[in-house]
Motif scaffolding. Structure first.
Motif, mmCIF file in Angstrom:
data_model
loop_
_atom_site.group_PDB
_atom_site.id
_atom_site.type_symbol
_atom_site.label_atom_id
_atom_site.label_comp_id
_atom_site.label_asym_id
_atom_site.label_seq_id
_atom_site.Cartn_x
_atom_site.Cartn_y
_atom_site.Cartn_z
ATOM 1 N N MET A 174 20.823 26.750 88.189
ATOM 2 C CA MET A 174 20.748 26.425 86.767
ATOM 3 C C MET A 174 19.512 25.586 86.482
ATOM 4 O O MET A 174 19.200 24.650 87.227
ATOM 5 C CB MET A 174 22.006 25.665 86.333
ATOM 6 C CG MET A 174 22.092 25.448 84.838
ATOM 7 S SD MET A 174 23.584 24.520 84.370
ATOM 8 C CE MET A 174 23.083 22.881 84.888
ATOM 9 N N GLY A 205 20.516 23.879 80.992
ATOM 10 C CA GLY A 205 21.948 23.669 81.149
ATOM 11 C C GLY A 205 22.390 22.236 80.959
ATOM 12 O O GLY A 205 23.599 21.973 80.867
ATOM 13 N N LEU A 223 29.093 21.203 80.457
ATOM 14 C CA LEU A 223 28.470 22.163 79.544
ATOM 15 C C LEU A 223 29.080 22.091 78.146
ATOM 16 O O LEU A 223 30.292 21.954 77.993
ATOM 17 C CB LEU A 223 28.628 23.583 80.089
ATOM 18 C CG LEU A 223 27.891 23.893 81.385
ATOM 19 C CD1 LEU A 223 28.294 25.255 81.915
ATOM 20 C CD2 LEU A 223 26.380 23.836 81.174
#
Length: 294
Positions: A42, A46, A269
Motif C-alpha cells: 500500500m 492509504g 482506512l
C-alpha cells in the motif's frame, strides 16, 4: 490539513517518493517526534484518513519501491523486506530529524521489523500492526505453500484468480491444514474480480512482495536488543486470521503483550480503496500507545 510537500530520493534500484505533512525537513515544529506511517505494498494514499487525525504533529508517508510514485529502476520483479528496510533507512536519514515514531501496517510492519533489527536507533517507537509473517506460524509449511500457490497462480493465470485466492486466504480463520491443496479454488467472479487474464504481471502485491513478505522471519535477538520500543498489534476483528496469528506469535517472541486495536486488518482506512475500518477509534488507540511510550 497541514501543508504537504513531496520529495524524491535515489536508492539502489529505485526512486523513492515521500510526503511530509506539516513541518519541514530538519525539524518538527510541534516538538513531537515525526510520525512515519507505512504500509506495503500500500502506498501513501492509504494513510490519508489516518494522517488527518494527527495534524498536531509532522507526519511522513511514502510509496514503497515498485508502487505508486516510487518506480523500480533495475527491472527486478521481486522485492525483499531487506530492500524495503534499507529504503526506510534512507528516507529517515534524509529527514534529518533523528529517531521517528512509526506506525507500520501489514507488509510495512514486516519491513519495519527488518529496519529496527538493523537500525533501531532510527525508530523510537514502532507499532507493527498485523505483520503477515507466515514463517512464524506453527502451520508455517502449509501457510507458506499456500502463499507460494497464490504467487504461482498469478504468474500462470493472472490477477483475478490469484487475488481471489489471496482474499480467501487472508480472511480465513485458523491454521491451514496439510490438505489445503485439495480444497476447491475460489472463483474470481465471487469477489467481483476479472476472470479473464489481461496479460499484465506488474501487480506489486501478488508479483513483487508476496513471497518475501510472508517468508520473512524476524530476528528476535536483534529486536530484543534494539533501543526501539516495539509494540506488536492486531485488530479486534482479525482473530484467527493469518496476519493476526503471526502478530501474536511475534509478540510472544518479543516477550510482550499483543496490543489490540479497533476493527480489522485495514482498521485505519476511511474509504481508501473502497475499504472502511474504524479510523477515529483506531487513531485514538494509536495516539494512546505512542503517548505511553514517549
Amino acid at each position: 490539513m497541514p501543508e504537504t510537500t513531496t520529495h524524491t530520493l535515489a536508492a539502489t534500484g529505485a526512486t523513492l517518493t515521500y510526503d511530509i505533512h506539516g513541518g519541514v525537513i530538519g525539524g518538527d515544529a510541534t516538538g513531537d517526534r515525526v510520525l512515519f506511517l507505512i504500509g506495503s505494498p500500500m502506498d501513501a494514499s492509504g494513510f490519508t484518513t489516518l494522517a488527518s487525525h494527527f495534524t498536531d504533529r509532522t507526519v511522513v508517508t511514502y510509496d514503497p519501491r515498485g508502487t505508486g510514485r516510487s518506480p523500480r529502476t533495475d527491472g527486478a520483479t521481486e522485492t525483499s523486506p531487506d530492500e524495503h528496510a534499507d529504503d526506510l533507512r534512507r528516507v529517515i536519514e534524509a529527514l534529518g530529524v533523528g529517531a521517528v515514531d512509526m506506525f507500520a501496517s501489514s507488509g510495512g510492519a514486516v519491513n519495519a521489523l527488518g529496519l529496527v533489527a538493523r537500525h533501531g536507533h532510527l525508530v523510537h517507537t514502532l507499532v507493527a500492526h498485523e505483520p503477515p509473517s507466515a514463517q512464524v506460524l506453527p502451520d508455517r509449511e502449509a501457510a507458506l505453500a499456500v502463499c507460494a500457490d497464490i504467487h504461482a497462480t498469478y504468474l500462470r493465470d493472472g490477477m483475478g484468480p490469484a487475488m481471489a485466492k489471496f482474499l480467501a486466504v487472508t480472511s480465513r480463520k485458523g491454521p491451514f491444514p496439510d490438505t489445503w491443496a485439495d480444497e476447491p479454488a475460489p472463483s474470481p467472479a465471487d469477489f467481483g474480480l476479472p476472470v479473464e487474464d489481461d496479460g499484465s504481471r506488474d501487480d506489486p502485491l501478488l508479483g513483487q512482495n508476496l513471497i518475501g513478505c510472508t517468508g520473512f522471519e524476524p530476528d528476535f535477538t536483534a529486536l530484543r536488543a534494539a533501543p526501539t520500543k516495539i509494540v506488536i498489534a492486531a485488530g479486534q476483528e482479525s482473530s484467527g486470521e493469518l496476519a493476526a496469528r503471526a502478530a501474536a506469535r511475534i509478540a510472544a517472541g518479543l516477550d510482550s503483550e499483543l496490543a489490540m486495536f479497533p476493527s480489522h486488518h485495514g482498521g485505519f482506512l476511511g474509504g481508501e480503496f473502497g475499504q472502511q475500518g474504524a479510523p477515529e477509534p483506531f487513531a485514538k488507540t494509536l495516539r494512546q500507545v505512542l503517548d505511553a511510550h514517549r
